[in-house]
Design an enzyme around this catalytic site. Structure first.
Site, mmCIF file in Angstrom:
data_model
loop_
_atom_site.group_PDB
_atom_site.id
_atom_site.type_symbol
_atom_site.label_atom_id
_atom_site.label_comp_id
_atom_site.label_asym_id
_atom_site.label_seq_id
_atom_site.Cartn_x
_atom_site.Cartn_y
_atom_site.Cartn_z
ATOM 1 N N ARG A 12 -37.986 42.162 4.386
ATOM 2 C CA ARG A 12 -38.542 40.860 4.790
ATOM 3 C C ARG A 12 -40.059 40.931 4.950
ATOM 4 O O ARG A 12 -40.760 39.959 4.700
ATOM 5 C CB ARG A 12 -37.891 40.389 6.078
ATOM 6 C CG ARG A 12 -36.427 39.973 5.913
ATOM 7 C CD ARG A 12 -35.819 39.563 7.236
ATOM 8 N NE ARG A 12 -34.408 39.257 7.104
ATOM 9 C CZ ARG A 12 -33.902 38.028 7.008
ATOM 10 N NH1 ARG A 12 -34.714 36.984 7.022
ATOM 11 N NH2 ARG A 12 -32.605 37.819 6.897
ATOM 12 N N ALA A 378 -29.413 33.615 26.072
ATOM 13 C CA ALA A 378 -29.465 34.683 25.075
ATOM 14 C C ALA A 378 -30.814 34.726 24.361
ATOM 15 O O ALA A 378 -31.493 33.741 24.218
ATOM 16 C CB ALA A 378 -28.350 34.448 24.063
ATOM 17 N N ASP A 405 -24.281 37.614 20.327
ATOM 18 C CA ASP A 405 -24.603 37.682 18.903
ATOM 19 C C ASP A 405 -23.409 38.298 18.188
ATOM 20 O O ASP A 405 -22.986 39.394 18.542
ATOM 21 C CB ASP A 405 -25.860 38.536 18.676
ATOM 22 C CG ASP A 405 -26.447 38.329 17.295
ATOM 23 O OD1 ASP A 405 -25.670 38.362 16.321
ATOM 24 O OD2 ASP A 405 -27.673 38.129 17.186
ATOM 25 N N GLU A 410 -28.034 45.877 10.754
ATOM 26 C CA GLU A 410 -28.212 46.311 9.372
ATOM 27 C C GLU A 410 -29.516 47.086 9.240
ATOM 28 O O GLU A 410 -30.404 46.973 10.082
ATOM 29 C CB GLU A 410 -28.229 45.096 8.429
ATOM 30 C CG GLU A 410 -26.940 44.292 8.448
ATOM 31 C CD GLU A 410 -27.023 43.068 7.556
ATOM 32 O OE1 GLU A 410 -28.065 42.902 6.884
ATOM 33 O OE2 GLU A 410 -26.062 42.285 7.526
ATOM 34 N N ARG A 416 -38.127 45.295 12.531
ATOM 35 C CA ARG A 416 -38.558 44.174 13.363
ATOM 36 C C ARG A 416 -37.864 44.175 14.725
ATOM 37 O O ARG A 416 -38.449 43.774 15.714
ATOM 38 C CB ARG A 416 -38.261 42.829 12.666
ATOM 39 C CG ARG A 416 -38.912 42.662 11.339
ATOM 40 C CD ARG A 416 -38.580 41.320 10.694
ATOM 41 N NE ARG A 416 -37.238 40.850 10.944
ATOM 42 C CZ ARG A 416 -36.159 41.274 10.309
ATOM 43 N NH1 ARG A 416 -36.272 42.204 9.392
ATOM 44 N NH2 ARG A 416 -34.971 40.775 10.580
ATOM 45 N N GLN A 417 -36.634 44.603 14.765
ATOM 46 C CA GLN A 417 -35.852 44.546 16.001
ATOM 47 C C GLN A 417 -35.897 45.927 16.646
ATOM 48 O O GLN A 417 -35.045 46.773 16.415
ATOM 49 C CB GLN A 417 -34.434 44.079 15.684
ATOM 50 C CG GLN A 417 -34.447 42.701 15.037
ATOM 51 C CD GLN A 417 -33.103 42.246 14.511
ATOM 52 O OE1 GLN A 417 -32.066 42.751 14.916
ATOM 53 N NE2 GLN A 417 -33.127 41.279 13.602
ATOM 54 N N ASN A 478 -31.555 29.056 12.035
ATOM 55 C CA ASN A 478 -31.254 27.865 11.238
ATOM 56 C C ASN A 478 -31.304 26.613 12.110
ATOM 57 O O ASN A 478 -31.124 26.671 13.334
ATOM 58 C CB ASN A 478 -29.899 27.987 10.543
ATOM 59 C CG ASN A 478 -28.740 27.996 11.521
ATOM 60 O OD1 ASN A 478 -28.228 26.938 11.877
ATOM 61 N ND2 ASN A 478 -28.331 29.174 11.982
ATOM 62 N N CYS A 533 -27.728 17.706 -12.842
ATOM 63 C CA CYS A 533 -28.056 17.657 -14.271
ATOM 64 C C CYS A 533 -29.193 18.629 -14.603
ATOM 65 O O CYS A 533 -29.233 19.209 -15.696
ATOM 66 C CB CYS A 533 -28.436 16.236 -14.692
ATOM 67 S SG CYS A 533 -29.887 15.581 -13.854
#
Length: 808
Positions: A12, A378, A405, A410, A416-417, A478, A533
């Site tokens: 990422r 959370a 969660d 992963e 990042r975490q 999201n 289309c």
């Protein structure tokens, strides 16, 4: 980047910085002096980012004060009188096994020989006297090339950052945005020539930017040449004299060209300031004074606040400033994004309290806010770290941190975490994060869950559950999930703190019942969907071919197999199915199952045959059929050509065994690029294809750290009982850099008309709601018709309708 595991871990981040910047970072040596609350934040962020080597310097011993500021220092480090660099070394090193971490406890003062700094590309100072800062900065400037210099400090409720990258610092990409490509509607033959975008779509360009053209028909001299533009409207711009060129006929794409810029860091008394809140010049003077001594300044109230809280540390402020400063480090090493010129000052003026030291881990916090806080919902790793340092929800008190969660850890999470390590992969995020939080502060009371928060789990996350919360904090990826949590928080009158990042951009939003508008009070424009289309027959850009390939993959390898598996979960044997079909019984899904069985490859040769059949169908036969229906010279009723921008005529592809797109690459990349070739669209590599097909959100640790700190600041305000005027939403883009604080919009208060006998009630329901044993009520939004034509409906408050016993 030579290691495939390293590439996957920073996936990422690669979408944010690009491979060139990543390679520069992977060759860089960085020196960081000062490992207090701010220093450890910077160290964490740049190690996660992936520099080649980091040397951490500090001369202090661990003390109780550090427990409230440095999340890697433990109580046993204080009892054994370890040095701070020794205490944090192993924790920093295990954040990223691809970064070499070194430590130093040598003396660093005005008499130190600074030649050892020549091995570093960037020097960062925290907790350093101003005289030593000046000496080191001067030394860095004299080197060729100059060593990039950054100094930063957090004094209680105030913070500053200073950058000096030399007189000639080249920025390769000032904003980090994707290069724009715009379809052309028309180009006038004039001086200046005016370019109009297709279907009046906005171009998003700015005057002075440079563009080039491709696929222009008629005025073909423009193709491949560069032009500086002057914006005339959101839909048009001029490009200079086109009067001597051929007449424009149709088609063409405008391609933006990014131009590098050179930045001069001029050291003078009139340094550039990024203004955060008020009185930056007073703060500038006060910070310089604090480097020598601390005293109260009665005639300058902000300096008084600064000096009285200066010894304290506000962990969320350190987190936010650490994120911003770390991004400046990455800019210094890579030349990617616009650097800070040259000062930024931040003051959280809502926090101030006279305090008395108690000799525990929270003294640094008391110096700023006066007390600890409890209660939350959370949140992700960075917020949990902030909560632990703040002493949120201490054992023996009534509070509790509840995190939930459903996901597993992963490999791509690791950069990042920061609470997660390689040995945590495939373990639950929530329980792992909870255990890591307790290592930072064993006094915290924390509960980890694995449930998704959604309508299906309202028996778990019920109204009773929400009513016991003091604050709900989200870390969602999201919009729909955000809207759901917002609706639950509003209906249960719970404060909500929302935040998010995308690349170097971030936002925070404070939602307080009866004071501020909610998340659902505003809606972003819906994401534009690609017409069917276009996907089927008329792709114009690589995104169209990637979506087409993704749909084919879903159909071939997900949808059809799931139909087959679902059918045999219902029917126990083929004999039973055959018997029922002979009796002319209709079996749902039987036709698809029979079709799949009849075409199922029985051996490897059948697989090859099927693959070749699909190739002929998708990349040859479809193109031939389309060109037969619409030959190249086909014209519409108005006389214009059928095949003109953005429509592209396809070219049938002949199967070639040695073609690279039929080799060892993913199905979607191969299918997408073959289709792109058929329509003369520039192909995309696997890296770009994966981002578009997977709708991967670019992410970087610096922005995550900054957002988490800003959210935690607002959390303190809520639980401390501050009023509406103290709350701040924030938007930032660390690439530019821009940081904007705004007051939340006030809740919209509707005066409902009092003449209840004259208006009619209108209920707009999107679907019928069937009550269940678990669902006791439904929340309905009521609107009242306007008093006169042309007015909008008058929105009313939400109404909770409880199902009666008879309804069940």
């Amino acid at each position: 980047l030579a290691n495939s595991d390293a590439i996957y871990t920073v996936l990422r981040q690669r979408y944010v910085l690009g491979d060139s910047a990543m390679q520069q970072m992977a060759q860089s040596h960085v020196f960081l002096s000062g490992i207090g609350g701010l220093g450890i934040e910077i160290a964490k962020n740049i190690v996660l980012a992936g520099v080649k080597a980091l040397t951490v310097h500090d001369t202090k011993k661990c003390e109780t004060w550090d427990l409230g500021t440095n999340f890697f220092i433990r109580e046993e480090d204080i009892l054994t009188q370890r040095s701070r660099v020794e205490a944090v070394y192993s924790h920093i090193a295990e954040l990223n096994p691809y970064v070499q971490v070194n430590i130093s406890a040598a003396s660093l003062d005005e008499n130190t020989d600074l030649s050892f700094l020549k091995q570093f590309q960037c020097v960062i100072l925290t907790d350093t006297r101003i005289s030593l800062q000046k000496k080191i900065n001067d030394f860095c400037r004299l080197q060729q090339p100059p060593i990039k210099f950054i100094s930063s400090d957090v004094y209680g409720i105030c913070a500053r950052i200073f950058c000096d990258f030399g007189d000639q610092f080249e920025v390769s990409d000032p904003n980090g945005e994707e290069v724009k490509e715009i379809f052309v509607q028309s180009i006038t033959k004039a001086n200046p020539g005016i370019v109009t975008c297709l279907e009046n779509r906005t171009h998003g360009l700015q005057s002075g930017q440079t563009v080039t053209f491709k696929e222009i028909n008629g005025m073909s001299e423009l193709n491949g040449n560069t032009h500086q533009i002057e914006v005339l409207s959101p839909y048009s711009f001029s490009i200079g004299d086109t009067s001597d060129l051929e007449d424009y006929t149709h088609g063409g794409i405008v391609c933006q060209i990014k131009t590098p810029k050179t930045v001069c860091f001029c050291l003078c008394s009139k340094g550039s300031f990024l203004l955060i809140f008020q009185a930056p010049l007073q703060l500038h003077a006060a910070f310089l004074a604090l480097s020598k001594f601390q005293e109260q300044h009665q005639r300058m109230p902000r300096i008084g606040w600064l000096s009285r809280s200066a010894r304290g540390s506000l962990p969320p402020l350190a987190a936010a400033v650490g994120g911003i400063a770390s991004q400046e480090v990455l800019k210094a090493l890579t030349g990617k994004f616009s650097p800070l010129q040259q000062w930024v000052y931040i003051i959280i003026i809502f926090f101030f309290n006279i305090f008395v030291c108690r000799g525990d881990r929270y003294d640094a916090l008391r110096a700023c806010v006066g007390r600890s806080c409890v209660g939350c919902g959370a949140i992700g790793c960075e917020m949990l770290k902030n909560f632990a340092l703040l002493g949120v929800s201490l054992s023996g008190k009534s509070g509790e941190i509840i995190i939930t969660d459903p996901d597993l850890i992963e490999k791509s999470n690791l950069n990042r975490q920061f609470l997660f390590r390689p040995h945590h992969i495939q373990k639950p995020k929530s329980t792992t994060a909870a255990a890591a939080t307790l290592e930072i502060n064993p006094q915290v009371k924390i509960s980890a869950r694995l449930n998704k928060v959604c309508p299906a789990t309202e028996n778990i996350y019920s109204d009773e559950f929400y009513s016991k919360l003091d604050v709900v904090v989200t870390a969602l990826d999201n919009v729909e999930a955000r809207r759901y949590i917002d609706s639950r928080s509003v209906s249960n009158q719970r404060p909500l703190l929302d935040s998010g990042t995308m690349g170097t951009k971030g936002h925070t939003e404070v939602i307080v019942p009866n004071l501020t508008e909610s998340y659902n009070s505003h809606r972003d424009p819906p994401e534009e969907e690609i017409p069917f289309c276009t996907l089927k027959s008329f792709p114009a850009v690589i995104e169209h071919t990637i979506q087409w390939a993704r749909d084919k993959f879903e159909s071939l390898f997900t949808h059809k197999p799931s139909i087959y598996n679902k059918f045999w979960q219902t029917h126990s044997s083929a004999e039973q199915v055959l018997q029922r079909m002979k009796s002319r019984e209709s079996l749902e899904g039987s036709f698809q199952v029979i079709k799949l069985l009849s075409r199922r490859p029985a051996q490897w040769e059948d697989c090859v045959l099927l693959a070749r059949f699909k190739f002929e169908k998708y990349f040859k036969r479809k193109a031939v059929q389309l060109l037969h229906s619409f030959p190249i010279d086909t014209r519409l009723k108005d006389g214009s050509l059928f095949w003109q921008s953005p429509k592209r005529p396809p070219s049938p592809i002949e199967f070639e065994f040695k073609d690279e797109f039929n080799g060892h690459i993913d199905f979607i990349t191969a299918a997408s690029n073959l289709r792109a070739r058929m329509y003369s669209i520039e192909s995309a590599d696997r890296f770009r294809t994966k981002r578009i097909a997977g709708k991967i959100i670019p992410a970087i640790a610096t922005a995550t750290a900054a957002v988490s700190g800003l959210v935690a600041v607002e959390l303190l305000k809520i639980v401390a009982g501050y009023g509406f005027d103290s709350f701040r939403n924030c938007f930032f883009n660390l690439a530019l850099p821009i940081i904007v604080f705004t007051k939340p919009a006030e809740v919209r208060r509707t005066q409902i008309r009092t003449n209840l006998l004259t208006f009619s009630l209108k209920l707009a329901m999107q679907k019928l709601i069937k009550p269940s044993s678990e669902k006791k009520y439904v929340d309905l939004t009521v609107s009242f018709p306007p008093e006169s034509d042309g007015d909008e409906d008058l929105p009313g408050p939400p109404v909770r309708y409880h199902f009666s016993q008879e309804d069940n």
